[in-house]
Design a protein around this motif. Sequence first.
Motif, PDB file in Angstrom:
ATOM      1  N   SER A   1       0.876  -1.273   0.026  1.00 49.74           N
ATOM      2  CA  SER A   1       0.169   0.065   0.155  1.00 49.74           C
ATOM      3  C   SER A   1       0.776   1.469   0.016  1.00 49.74           C
ATOM      4  O   SER A   1       0.549   2.290  -0.630  1.00 49.74           O
ATOM      5  CB  SER A   1      -1.011   0.125   1.263  1.00 49.74           C
ATOM      6  N   ILE A   2       2.110   1.038   0.573  1.00 50.36           N
ATOM      7  CA  ILE A   2       2.776   2.379   0.950  1.00 50.36           C
ATOM      8  C   ILE A   2       3.543   2.707  -0.500  1.00 50.36           C
ATOM      9  O   ILE A   2       3.646   3.784  -1.120  1.00 50.36           O
ATOM     10  CB  ILE A   2       3.966   2.277   1.994  1.00 50.36           C
ATOM     11  N   LYS A   3       3.997   1.281  -1.214  1.00 45.54           N
ATOM     12  CA  LYS A   3       4.526   1.279  -2.646  1.00 45.54           C
ATOM     13  C   LYS A   3       3.263   2.168  -3.599  1.00 45.54           C
ATOM     14  O   LYS A   3       3.870   2.869  -4.476  1.00 45.54           O
ATOM     15  CB  LYS A   3       4.806   0.056  -2.987  1.00 45.54           C
ATOM     16  N   LEU A   4       2.209   1.893  -3.434  1.00 43.84           N
ATOM     17  CA  LEU A   4       1.173   2.403  -4.282  1.00 43.84           C
ATOM     18  C   LEU A   4       0.754   3.890  -3.917  1.00 43.84           C
ATOM     19  O   LEU A   4       0.008   4.660  -4.614  1.00 43.84           O
ATOM     20  CB  LEU A   4      -0.289   1.660  -4.294  1.00 43.84           C
ATOM     21  N   GLY A   5       1.422   4.357  -2.758  1.00 44.63           N
ATOM     22  CA  GLY A   5       1.222   5.872  -2.528  1.00 44.63           C
ATOM     23  C   GLY A   5      -0.080   5.994  -1.868  1.00 44.63           C
ATOM     24  O   GLY A   5      -0.405   7.163  -1.734  1.00 44.63           O
TER      25      GLY A   5
END
Length: 439
Positions: free
Chosen positions: A229-233
């Motif tokens: 989720s962090i990678k997806l922003g």
Amino acid sequence: MKIKYVLLASSMMLSAASFAQKDELKTLKKLYAKEKLSVADISEYKSAVNKVSGMSGLAEPDQVYTNFYKGMTPLLELDGISGNSPADLQLMAKSLTPAKINELAKGLNGVLEYEKKTGKKVYTDDVNETIMSFKPMMVNYGIVLNQASKFKEAAQIFEAIYNLDPSDASNLYNASILAMQAQDFDGALKYLYELKKINYSGEGTNYYAVNKASGAEETFATDADRKQSIKLGLHEKPRDEKVPSKRGEIYKNIASILVHQGKVEEAKAAINDAKQANPGDTSLLLAEANIYLDAKDYVGYKRVITEVLAKDPNDADLLFNLGVISTTSGDLEEAKKYYKKAIEVNPNYFNAYNNLGALMLQGEDKMVKEMNSLGTTPKDNKRFEELKTKRNKMYSDALPYFEKALQIDPKEPNIKAILLNAYQVLDMDVKYKALKAQK
């Protein structure tokens, strides 16, 4: 001939029943495959379930899938609801009874076991998706019951959720806590013994991150989910929180119930079993200490707690507990010593300051009662002044601890009330007015 005729007739009846079973199961399979069921579809589905459920002599696969379709029935009406409106809650109360969730659990888990055994996945993925989709709704419903103080009903819901998904024993732990709140001690023991059997600890890590859109911190099932989720922003500011073992609390609760039931020796045996199975688990020593505390065996309690403190002398909570026990057993000087040690370890330990202040005022109520009973003779007046001086000294000694407690928690109303009374007793008008003016 007659015997042969009867056998033939029986064979024909079984054959007819078999065809009927197959027809009903075909209908259920067709309806289940639909993306969305209409009211008429749901009615037809229920009718087919009732017909096939009433038939005997089903072959194993037919029985497995009959149980599956039957168990799924209550979920048909819940599909798509949010669970927030009064109407939704009413429907959930009707559809998510413990009996119906347990029937669902039987049907779904039966399919998982059968398809694992045969190696043919027909509904395995659907079953796992169904559990994942509907379990949060069931958990929320259990929470609603808890918030309504329907603790026993909530406990039964969480037990049924555990039966649905035994891989998540936290729901059985919730059931045990709720059963204890309901004072359903027999039910609580059943849940606690199951937790003991599977050696549940609840130890782990909670994964948090802040939702960029809402600004709210949210939890994730795994670290991998959060990283994605962090990678997806979508999220930021990750934070981990260690969840301590609940094993000691589980055994403590088993022991507490057994002590409550007058089974002190059984309680001690339960803790000893736990200590042997989990050597070095300090929480189990605390559970053992709790047995002595419940049994009002303060000597035994202090012995065990002292053993724990030998392993961790800087545990402020244990030191505080020893202070409480020393107070209960009447050893006030010992209590002061432990409270002060707790404060040395944690200078902002509100309860230790509060209890120290209360210790200084031990006996004040009897003193006031005697002062109020005195007359106006010279002898009574002399006694009154003696008691007043002694009482003022008690408040002077207690004052610093209560003031520090209020400094730590300025919104604590009880401490504020005690301090206002102390300032009046000691004629400290400036401090009294200043505190009185605070909101």
